[in-house]
Design a protein around this motif. Structure first.
Motif, PDB file in Angstrom:
ATOM      1  N   LEU A 215      13.786  95.061 -14.655  1.00  0.00           N
ATOM      2  CA  LEU A 215      12.910  95.670 -15.503  1.00  0.00           C
ATOM      3  C   LEU A 215      12.738  96.992 -15.386  1.00  0.00           C
ATOM      4  CD1 LEU A 215       9.742  95.564 -14.425  1.00  0.00           C
ATOM      5  CD2 LEU A 215       9.918  97.010 -12.527  1.00  0.00           C
ATOM      6  N   ARG A 216      13.774  97.668 -15.667  1.00  0.00           N
ATOM      7  CA  ARG A 216      14.090  98.611 -16.918  1.00  0.00           C
ATOM      8  C   ARG A 216      14.578  98.252 -18.158  1.00  0.00           C
ATOM      9  NH1 ARG A 216      19.023 102.116 -14.145  1.00  0.00           N
ATOM     10  NH2 ARG A 216      18.535 101.916 -11.416  1.00  0.00           N
ATOM     11  N   ARG A 217      15.571  97.063 -18.170  1.00  0.00           N
ATOM     12  CA  ARG A 217      15.099  96.185 -19.680  1.00  0.00           C
ATOM     13  C   ARG A 217      13.985  96.627 -19.619  1.00  0.00           C
ATOM     14  NH1 ARG A 217      19.614  93.854 -16.658  1.00  0.00           N
ATOM     15  NH2 ARG A 217      18.645  91.995 -15.856  1.00  0.00           N
ATOM     16  N   ARG A 218      13.269  95.423 -18.880  1.00  0.00           N
ATOM     17  CA  ARG A 218      11.737  95.050 -19.670  1.00  0.00           C
ATOM     18  C   ARG A 218      10.778  95.751 -19.769  1.00  0.00           C
ATOM     19  NH1 ARG A 218       9.740  90.139 -21.122  1.00  0.00           N
ATOM     20  NH2 ARG A 218       7.701  89.525 -20.091  1.00  0.00           N
ATOM     21  N   VAL A 219      11.103  97.455 -19.400  1.00  0.00           N
ATOM     22  CA  VAL A 219      10.159  98.653 -19.792  1.00  0.00           C
ATOM     23  C   VAL A 219      10.963  99.168 -21.117  1.00  0.00           C
ATOM     24  CG1 VAL A 219      10.116 100.407 -19.747  1.00  0.00           C
ATOM     25  CG2 VAL A 219      10.044  99.339 -17.022  1.00  0.00           C
ATOM     26  N   ARG A 220      12.313  99.139 -21.458  1.00  0.00           N
ATOM     27  CA  ARG A 220      12.781  98.964 -22.371  1.00  0.00           C
ATOM     28  C   ARG A 220      12.329  98.819 -23.609  1.00  0.00           C
ATOM     29  NH1 ARG A 220      17.439 101.122 -19.141  1.00  0.00           N
ATOM     30  NH2 ARG A 220      17.547 103.177 -18.867  1.00  0.00           N
ATOM     31  N   SER A 221      12.441  97.135 -23.198  1.00  0.00           N
ATOM     32  CA  SER A 221      12.005  96.277 -24.502  1.00  0.00           C
ATOM     33  C   SER A 221      10.996  96.772 -25.288  1.00  0.00           C
ATOM     34  CB  SER A 221      11.603  94.931 -23.796  1.00  0.00           C
ATOM     35  OG  SER A 221      10.790  94.738 -23.316  1.00  0.00           O
ATOM     36  N   GLY A 222      10.203  97.646 -24.682  1.00  0.00           N
ATOM     37  CA  GLY A 222       8.436  97.324 -25.291  1.00  0.00           C
ATOM     38  C   GLY A 222       7.525  96.679 -25.685  1.00  0.00           C
ATOM     39  N   VAL A 223       7.429  95.840 -24.788  1.00  0.00           N
ATOM     40  CA  VAL A 223       7.570  94.319 -25.208  1.00  0.00           C
ATOM     41  C   VAL A 223       5.820  94.199 -24.787  1.00  0.00           C
ATOM     42  CG1 VAL A 223       7.404  93.712 -23.125  1.00  0.00           C
ATOM     43  CG2 VAL A 223       6.589  91.899 -24.889  1.00  0.00           C
ATOM     44  N   PHE A 224       5.469  95.202 -23.684  1.00  0.00           N
ATOM     45  CA  PHE A 224       3.906  95.982 -24.230  1.00  0.00           C
ATOM     46  C   PHE A 224       3.554  97.023 -24.688  1.00  0.00           C
ATOM     47  CE2 PHE A 224       5.354  93.336 -20.131  1.00  0.00           C
ATOM     48  CZ  PHE A 224       4.520  92.079 -20.085  1.00  0.00           C
ATOM     49  N   ASP A 225       2.022  96.959 -24.910  1.00  0.00           N
ATOM     50  CA  ASP A 225       1.905  97.926 -25.402  1.00  0.00           C
ATOM     51  C   ASP A 225       0.649  98.396 -24.354  1.00  0.00           C
ATOM     52  OD1 ASP A 225       0.546 100.467 -26.674  1.00  0.00           O
ATOM     53  OD2 ASP A 225      -1.030  99.669 -27.829  1.00  0.00           O
ATOM     54  N   VAL A 226       1.339  99.464 -23.518  1.00  0.00           N
ATOM     55  CA  VAL A 226       1.172 100.372 -22.266  1.00  0.00           C
ATOM     56  C   VAL A 226       0.127 101.388 -22.756  1.00  0.00           C
ATOM     57  CG1 VAL A 226       1.189 101.209 -20.303  1.00  0.00           C
ATOM     58  CG2 VAL A 226       2.867 100.214 -21.063  1.00  0.00           C
ATOM     59  N   ARG A 227      -1.340 101.174 -22.116  1.00  0.00           N
ATOM     60  CA  ARG A 227      -2.186 102.353 -22.661  1.00  0.00           C
ATOM     61  C   ARG A 227      -3.544 102.627 -21.454  1.00  0.00           C
ATOM     62  NH1 ARG A 227      -5.898  98.476 -26.473  1.00  0.00           N
ATOM     63  NH2 ARG A 227      -3.835  97.415 -28.307  1.00  0.00           N
ATOM     64  N   ILE A 228      -3.879 103.985 -21.262  1.00  0.00           N
ATOM     65  CA  ILE A 228      -4.585 104.546 -20.556  1.00  0.00           C
ATOM     66  C   ILE A 228      -6.307 105.076 -20.348  1.00  0.00           C
ATOM     67  CG2 ILE A 228      -4.795 106.358 -18.823  1.00  0.00           C
ATOM     68  CD1 ILE A 228      -1.462 105.504 -18.948  1.00  0.00           C
ATOM     69  N   ASP A 229      -7.041 103.691 -19.676  1.00  0.00           N
ATOM     70  CA  ASP A 229      -8.233 104.650 -19.893  1.00  0.00           C
ATOM     71  C   ASP A 229      -9.225 103.635 -20.542  1.00  0.00           C
ATOM     72  OD1 ASP A 229      -8.110 105.373 -17.275  1.00  0.00           O
ATOM     73  OD2 ASP A 229      -8.107 107.145 -17.648  1.00  0.00           O
ATOM     74  N   THR A 230      -8.417 102.442 -21.401  1.00  0.00           N
ATOM     75  CA  THR A 230      -9.424 102.016 -22.362  1.00  0.00           C
ATOM     76  C   THR A 230     -10.113 100.878 -21.924  1.00  0.00           C
ATOM     77  OG1 THR A 230      -7.344 100.249 -23.258  1.00  0.00           O
ATOM     78  CG2 THR A 230      -6.899 102.692 -23.814  1.00  0.00           C
TER      79      THR A 230
END
Length: 218
Positions: free
Chosen positions: A53-68
């Motif tokens: 999962l660390r590798r997945r987070v670092r990959s930046g495959v997802f654009d993580v947004r807050i409250d949109t």
């Protein structure tokens, strides 16, 4: 009080006493108060991120947004999925929590890819307590990446408690544990009496690097 009389104020008070509502199913219009004998929490100082999962987070495959897209996240959590036959989130719950969101007491962490919402989670925030309600994924690891971002945000904001309600096999991999109702309430009362800031994580901060700097990330 009839459950039909629940409003946002009643709901917030219920959380401060350790109870929360659920429905029997998506189509059931009734709500029921839940007060588990054993309560699930995810200790913020013991958060574990599996290597993959660390590798997945670092990959930046997802654009993580807050409250949109709070309502859309709730509806995603309410949908049936291959690993679950039904859900406890009915229309009344969607309406109540959207009201909490409008008041600043509920938040969503969202995973987007190619302009599409593909996963996320939502929960309630009172003082320094965050009550994780539900999560969903339409792509592998979308909700897990959102959880990593949530924990970084909670630690940055000075939160004391991340309530998961129950402990599932899915949550155990992150360090979730069960504690007694009395032990939970002691932590709850302390956390809800403390101030925290959900928005204090610096914009653009990398969650793994932040977590590494403030925890013993295993």
């Amino acid at each position: 009080m009839a459950m039909s009389d629940i409003d946002a104020d009643v709901l917030l008070r219920a959380y401060t006493y350790g109870v929360f509502p659920m429905a029997e199913s998506r189509s059931d219009p009734h709500l029921y108060w839940i007060d588990p004998e054993k309560r699930g929490i995810l200790p913020l100082d013991g958060f574990h991120i599996p290597k993959r999962l660390r590798r997945r987070v670092r990959s930046g495959v997802f654009d993580v947004r807050i409250d949109t897209a709070f309502r859309e996240v709730m509806l995603g959590c309410a949908d049936s999925a291959p690993d679950r036959d039904g859900t406890w989130i009915n229309d009344r719950i969607v309406s109540l929590y959207c009201e909490l969101h409008a008041r600043g007491n509920a938040h969503s962490v969202e995973s987007w890819r190619a302009g599409e919402l593909v996963g996320g989670l939502y929960g309630v925030s009172i003082g320094a307590a965050f009550f994780g309600e539900s999560m969903f994924s339409r792509e592998t690891d979308a909700s897990k990446v959102a959880l990593v971002h949530l924990v970084a945000r909670l630690i940055a904001g000075g939160y004391r408690l991340l309530d998961t309600q129950f402990v599932t096999e899915h949550l155990k991999q992150f360090g979730a544990i069960e504690i007694s109702r009395d032990a939970y309430r002691a932590r709850l009362f302390e956390a809800t009496a403390t101030r925290a800031d959900f928005y204090s994580l610096p914009e653009g901060a990398a969650p793994l690097e932040f977590l590494q700097s403030v925890t013993q990330m295993s």
